[in-house]
Design a protein around this motif. Structure first.
Motif, PDB file in Angstrom:
ATOM      1  N   SER A  60       0.903  -1.373   0.024  1.00  0.00           N
ATOM      2  CA  SER A  60       0.211   0.138  -0.004  1.00  0.00           C
ATOM      3  C   SER A  60       0.896   1.387   0.134  1.00  0.00           C
ATOM      4  N   SER A  61       1.746   1.459   0.900  1.00  0.00           N
ATOM      5  CA  SER A  61       2.560   2.483   1.172  1.00  0.00           C
ATOM      6  C   SER A  61       4.094   2.575   0.707  1.00  0.00           C
ATOM      7  N   SER A  62       4.608   1.466   0.401  1.00  0.00           N
ATOM      8  CA  SER A  62       6.094   1.231   0.260  1.00  0.00           C
ATOM      9  C   SER A  62       6.422   1.065  -1.204  1.00  0.00           C
ATOM     10  N   GLU A  63       7.813   1.065  -1.265  1.00  0.00           N
ATOM     11  CA  GLU A  63       8.277   0.498  -2.684  1.00  0.00           C
ATOM     12  C   GLU A  63       7.947  -0.924  -3.014  1.00  0.00           C
ATOM     13  N   PRO A  64       7.787  -1.224  -4.142  1.00  0.00           N
ATOM     14  CA  PRO A  64       7.312  -2.569  -4.392  1.00  0.00           C
ATOM     15  C   PRO A  64       8.505  -3.460  -4.216  1.00  0.00           C
ATOM     16  N   ASP A  65       8.157  -4.686  -3.855  1.00  0.00           N
ATOM     17  CA  ASP A  65       9.559  -5.762  -3.857  1.00  0.00           C
ATOM     18  C   ASP A  65       9.336  -6.605  -5.227  1.00  0.00           C
ATOM     19  N   ILE A  66      10.551  -6.579  -5.857  1.00  0.00           N
ATOM     20  CA  ILE A  66      10.790  -7.506  -6.947  1.00  0.00           C
ATOM     21  C   ILE A  66      10.818  -9.131  -6.504  1.00  0.00           C
ATOM     22  N   VAL A  67       9.836  -9.770  -7.282  1.00  0.00           N
ATOM     23  CA  VAL A  67       9.744 -10.975  -6.727  1.00  0.00           C
ATOM     24  C   VAL A  67       9.955 -11.932  -8.051  1.00  0.00           C
ATOM     25  N   GLY A  68      10.183 -11.473  -9.313  1.00  0.00           N
ATOM     26  CA  GLY A  68      10.582 -12.126 -10.386  1.00  0.00           C
ATOM     27  C   GLY A  68      10.965 -11.179 -11.479  1.00  0.00           C
ATOM     28  N   PHE A  69      11.969 -11.858 -12.209  1.00  0.00           N
ATOM     29  CA  PHE A  69      12.174 -10.907 -13.447  1.00  0.00           C
ATOM     30  C   PHE A  69      12.738 -11.889 -14.669  1.00  0.00           C
ATOM     31  N   ALA A  70      12.242 -11.319 -15.764  1.00  0.00           N
ATOM     32  CA  ALA A  70      12.643 -12.003 -17.045  1.00  0.00           C
ATOM     33  C   ALA A  70      13.281 -10.964 -17.907  1.00  0.00           C
ATOM     34  N   TYR A  71      14.290 -11.532 -18.772  1.00  0.00           N
ATOM     35  CA  TYR A  71      14.980 -10.574 -19.806  1.00  0.00           C
ATOM     36  C   TYR A  71      15.278 -11.435 -20.883  1.00  0.00           C
ATOM     37  N   GLY A  72      15.449 -10.745 -22.096  1.00  0.00           N
ATOM     38  CA  GLY A  72      16.053 -11.370 -23.188  1.00  0.00           C
ATOM     39  C   GLY A  72      16.606 -10.218 -24.122  1.00  0.00           C
ATOM     40  N   PHE A  73      17.029 -10.637 -25.325  1.00  0.00           N
ATOM     41  CA  PHE A  73      17.540  -9.584 -26.315  1.00  0.00           C
ATOM     42  C   PHE A  73      17.769 -10.520 -27.487  1.00  0.00           C
ATOM     43  N   ARG A  74      17.923  -9.750 -28.640  1.00  0.00           N
ATOM     44  CA  ARG A  74      18.223 -10.353 -29.910  1.00  0.00           C
ATOM     45  C   ARG A  74      19.484 -10.924 -30.195  1.00  0.00           C
ATOM     46  N   GLY A  75      19.722 -12.224 -30.256  1.00  0.00           N
ATOM     47  CA  GLY A  75      20.970 -12.782 -30.317  1.00  0.00           C
ATOM     48  C   GLY A  75      21.570 -12.525 -31.531  1.00  0.00           C
ATOM     49  N   GLU A  76      22.873 -12.431 -31.626  1.00  0.00           N
ATOM     50  CA  GLU A  76      23.949 -12.041 -32.674  1.00  0.00           C
ATOM     51  C   GLU A  76      25.090 -12.895 -32.788  1.00  0.00           C
TER      52      GLU A  76
END
Length: 185
Positions: A60-76
């Motif tokens: 409600s009033s604090s910064e959010p907690d990161i509970v997951g992440f996903a990332y990617g990019f174009r492979g070269e």
């Protein structure tokens, strides 16, 4: 409530401590591998068309907690994972098939959810969000080649095994390289 929020390379680099904490909780790697993984992740943030999403638990009033992440990019060509996997696919399927999978691929580099929040559809939602609107013709990833929840999730989302029992150079663990055409349904 969980919300998904995109982050560019600069914010990803700024939040790397939180990201590596989730990675460590989810994967439980040897402590001596954390610094190397952090360096790899920092480098990934510099790759073309890098895209990241955080799964955040809002309070409600604090910064959010990161509970997951996903990332990617174009492979070269010239990127270590891309080149190793392309070579492995070419050896198994031939150069034309390797080019078809890796020639214009979105590489899903990391997808992790804190163990306290797994099994709630967060990983699936992050993958869908991350892949939405991508212009690449395929999505490729690697995961441990054993019956894990992640492996089941990828299969359920239509990823097929391209290279099972694959051992990366210098490694001992078996991985599976999996891929699927884009877009996701």
């Amino acid at each position: 409530m969980i919300e998904f929020r995109g982050a560019g390379p600069a914010e990803f680099a700024d939040r790397l401590e939180a990201v590596i904490g989730i990675y460590a909780a989810a994967m439980r790697p040897p402590t001596d591998q954390i610094a190397g993984r952090m360096s790899i992740m920092r480098t990934h943030g510099t790759y073309p068309y890098f895209q990241c999403y955080f799964a955040e638990l809002r309070h409600s009033s604090s910064e959010p907690d990161i509970v997951g992440f996903a990332y990617g990019f174009r492979g070269e060509p010239g990127q270590w994972w891309h080149d190793v996997v392309h070579r492995g696919l070419a050896d198994k399927m031939g150069g034309e098939a390797a080019d078809a999978w890796m020639g214009h691929a979105f590489e899903l580099a990391e997808i992790h959810v804190h163990p306290d929040h797994q099994g709630k559809g967060i990983g699936r939602a992050m993958i869908r969000t991350l892949c939405a609107g991508r212009r690449e013709r395929s999505a490729v990833l690697s995961t441990h080649d054993r019956p894990t929840a992640a492996r089941h999730l990828y299969a359920d989302m239509g990823f097929t095994d391209l290279l099972p029992r694959f051992v990366f150079p210098g490694g001992r663990e078996e991985y599976v390289i999996a891929g699927r055409p884009l877009p996701l349904p």
